[in-house]
Motif scaffolding. Structure first.
Motif, PDB file in Angstrom:
ATOM      1  N   UNK A  53      -1.951  10.457  -4.064  1.00 32.06           N
ATOM      2  CA  UNK A  53      -0.530  10.122  -4.221  1.00 32.06           C
ATOM      3  C   UNK A  53      -0.215  10.027  -5.837  1.00 32.06           C
ATOM      4  N   UNK A  54      -0.369  10.733  -6.493  1.00 33.92           N
ATOM      5  CA  UNK A  54      -0.186  10.502  -8.102  1.00 33.92           C
ATOM      6  C   UNK A  54       1.205  10.197  -8.430  1.00 33.92           C
ATOM      7  N   UNK A  55       2.263  10.599  -7.591  1.00 37.73           N
ATOM      8  CA  UNK A  55       3.615  10.198  -7.986  1.00 37.73           C
ATOM      9  C   UNK A  55       3.908   8.873  -7.604  1.00 37.73           C
ATOM     10  N   UNK A  56       3.223   8.374  -6.428  1.00 34.50           N
ATOM     11  CA  UNK A  56       3.624   6.962  -6.109  1.00 34.50           C
ATOM     12  C   UNK A  56       2.839   6.070  -7.134  1.00 34.50           C
ATOM     13  N   UNK A 114      -4.651   2.004 -15.124  1.00 37.03           N
ATOM     14  CA  UNK A 114      -3.521   2.784 -14.759  1.00 37.03           C
ATOM     15  C   UNK A 114      -2.119   2.231 -15.435  1.00 37.03           C
ATOM     16  N   UNK A 115      -2.268   0.825 -15.762  1.00 36.69           N
ATOM     17  CA  UNK A 115      -1.061   0.280 -16.204  1.00 36.69           C
ATOM     18  C   UNK A 115      -1.017   0.390 -17.760  1.00 36.69           C
ATOM     19  N   UNK A 116      -2.101   1.113 -18.504  1.00 35.82           N
ATOM     20  CA  UNK A 116      -1.778   1.124 -19.929  1.00 35.82           C
ATOM     21  C   UNK A 116      -1.772   2.451 -20.427  1.00 35.82           C
ATOM     22  N   UNK A 117      -0.812   2.480 -20.751  1.00 35.52           N
ATOM     23  CA  UNK A 117      -0.004   3.855 -21.256  1.00 35.52           C
ATOM     24  C   UNK A 117      -1.147   4.629 -22.219  1.00 35.52           C
ATOM     25  N   UNK A 118      -1.113   5.859 -21.892  1.00 35.35           N
ATOM     26  CA  UNK A 118      -2.139   6.676 -22.755  1.00 35.35           C
ATOM     27  C   UNK A 118      -3.706   6.260 -22.947  1.00 35.35           C
ATOM     28  N   UNK A 150       0.893  -1.062   0.001  1.00 33.50           N
ATOM     29  CA  UNK A 150       0.041  -0.032   0.173  1.00 33.50           C
ATOM     30  C   UNK A 150       0.686   1.237  -0.065  1.00 33.50           C
ATOM     31  N   UNK A 151       0.464   2.299  -0.780  1.00 29.72           N
ATOM     32  CA  UNK A 151       1.439   3.648  -0.422  1.00 29.72           C
ATOM     33  C   UNK A 151       1.329   4.179   0.965  1.00 29.72           C
ATOM     34  N   UNK A 152       2.662   4.566   1.403  1.00 28.92           N
ATOM     35  CA  UNK A 152       2.655   4.940   2.722  1.00 28.92           C
ATOM     36  C   UNK A 152       1.753   5.960   3.156  1.00 28.92           C
ATOM     37  N   UNK A 153       1.509   7.023   2.237  1.00 31.86           N
ATOM     38  CA  UNK A 153       0.499   8.059   2.559  1.00 31.86           C
ATOM     39  C   UNK A 153      -0.894   7.367   2.900  1.00 31.86           C
ATOM     40  N   UNK A 154      -1.406   6.315   2.304  1.00 33.07           N
ATOM     41  CA  UNK A 154      -2.624   5.529   2.668  1.00 33.07           C
ATOM     42  C   UNK A 154      -2.656   5.107   4.119  1.00 33.07           C
ATOM     43  N   UNK A 159      -9.377   0.536  -6.403  1.00 35.72           N
ATOM     44  CA  UNK A 159      -8.269   0.639  -5.853  1.00 35.72           C
ATOM     45  C   UNK A 159      -7.300  -0.409  -5.117  1.00 35.72           C
ATOM     46  N   UNK A 160      -7.941  -1.649  -5.934  1.00 31.42           N
ATOM     47  CA  UNK A 160      -7.228  -3.134  -5.520  1.00 31.42           C
ATOM     48  C   UNK A 160      -6.030  -3.357  -6.195  1.00 31.42           C
ATOM     49  N   UNK A 161      -5.720  -2.588  -7.304  1.00 31.51           N
ATOM     50  CA  UNK A 161      -4.572  -2.911  -8.255  1.00 31.51           C
ATOM     51  C   UNK A 161      -3.459  -2.036  -7.843  1.00 31.51           C
ATOM     52  N   UNK A 162      -3.371  -0.951  -8.594  1.00 26.74           N
ATOM     53  CA  UNK A 162      -2.102  -0.137  -8.700  1.00 26.74           C
ATOM     54  C   UNK A 162      -2.057   0.505  -7.306  1.00 26.74           C
TER      55      UNK A 162
END
Ligand SMILES: Cc1ncc(COP(=O)(O)O)c(C=O)c1O
Length: 360
Positions: free
Chosen positions: A263-266, A192-196, A41-45, A216-219
């Motif tokens: 947390x878009x950067x993450x 989110x894994x599919x470019x463009x 999970x992202x640290x912010x979450x 929210x379960x994947x990336x």
């Protein structure tokens, strides 16, 4: 004595088979069977969830305003057209339950997400499976299957377990050519894994009969918390909200999801890591003689030449403590769906399969 009978369709449901998480006698199993994020999970979450825990004696928000606002800001959409559910599974259940019933048909594609026929039967509707072409959704096959009883088309894009994606042009053609009484649901769990790719957002923004679902379960690494969302026309969202339980999402789940989406950067970093390891894994599998299509997701579908060969590859992975997903139920008995892990995990998969090939 009168017999107690379930509603029509319920007994047609085959129980959902999740990815295995245990291997007998093995500790520290490497679970690559459920397309979870290897970064966790992202640290912010985690921080947001920990802070929210002090409020867990209070009922959670019923309108999910803070999470919907965060989603709206990040994706530049209208918060009033967002609906949140217990995973995207629940959003898919809202749409099937609210808009279909006995005598109606729900179309899904042959290799689409295995919850679709279950959801159709739960609503009392009839699931209609249409073929794909070389593991890619076939728009004409869908259009040919539409009848006046069709209410909904459920489309996984990018696909699970194929990993392939329908081009934007084909997606627009499908939306254009479907009759207006049919709802097109674009399930973008892997967007989110599919470019463009926008996950169907542009279509859901503009069309009166298109709903997009996201998770929210994947990336975002929150599979254990169960949060998903949908975006569609306001009147469709209003209908679905009527059958949503008022407190479907917990205080901690809402807080963590809000932090994660901001947390878009993450998220970008996780997508980049996935793209690198996905290319590495795909290349290695092909070199080892396991066919695979290019994937737009966080997994790769490796196709062995036969079921016994797939059994042997799976046994070799299991012997190294690695769990992957067999996808016979999705129409690929010779297939192994392998979640893309981090660099070290991908290395483990490649070594196990390389040793297996050199020994056989
Ligand atoms: C294509 C697809 N849609 C929806 C889901 C459901 O995701 P969740 O209910 O965890 O949001 C999954 C989960 O694996 C999936 O692969």
């Amino acid at each position: 004595m009168a017999e107690i009978t379930p509603q029509p369709g319920i007994m047609d449901i085959s129980l959902y088979q999740g990815g295995a998480s245990h291997l007998a006698g093995v500790e520290n199993v490497l679970k690559l069977s459920s397309n979870e994020n290897p970064a966790g999970p992202p640290p912010a979450a985690i921080e947001a969830l920990t802070n929210a825990a002090t409020r867990m004696h209070l009922y959670p928000s019923t309108d999910h305003a803070a999470l919907r606002t965060a989603i709206a800001e990040v994706w530049n959409v209208d918060a009033d057209r967002v609906i949140c559910g217990v995973g995207s599974d629940e959003v898919l259940q809202f749409v099937t339950q609210a808009f279909s019933g006995l005598g109606d048909e729900i179309i899904h594609t042959a290799h689409g997400f295995s919850m679709y026929p279950i959801l159709a039967n739960m609503a009392g509707a009839t699931p209609v499976s249409v073929p794909e072409r070389d593991r890619v959704v076939d728009v004409d096959a869908i259009l040919n299957a539409v009848t006046e009883r069709t209410r909904i088309v459920l489309l996984t894009n990018p696909g699970n377990p194929t990993g392939t994606r329908l081009s934007d042009t084909e997606l627009v053609r499908l939306a254009n050519d479907l009759p207006e009484h049919v709802i097109l649901v674009i399930d973008g769990a892997y967007t989110e894994y599919a470019d463009g790719y926008d996950g169907g957002l542009t279509l859901a923004e503009a069309r009166p009969n298109v709903l997009m679902t996201r998770t929210f379960s994947k990336i975002y690494g929150l599979g254990g918390l169960r949060v998903g969302w949908g975006y569609g026309p306001k009147n469709m969202i209003d209908v679905m909200t009527r059958i949503r339980q008022p407190f479907n999402l917990s205080t901690v789940a809402l807080a963590a999801a809000e932090a994660a989406v901001r947390d878009t950067k993450w998220v970008e970093e996780c997508a980049a890591l996935n793209a690198d390891q996905r290319a590495r894994l795909t290349g290695a599998l092909r070199q080892l003689g396991l066919a695979c299509d290019g994937s737009d997701t966080n997994f790769v579908l490796a196709r062995a030449a036969s079921v016994p060969e797939a059994d042997a590859a799976e046994a070799a992975l299991n012997a190294d403590g690695i769990l992957v997903r067999r996808v016979g139920g999705y129409g690929f008995p010779e297939g192994l769906r392998i979640t893309v892990g981090n660099a070290e995990q991908t290395g483990r998969v490649i070594s196990a399969l390389t040793e297996w090939r050199s020994a056989s």
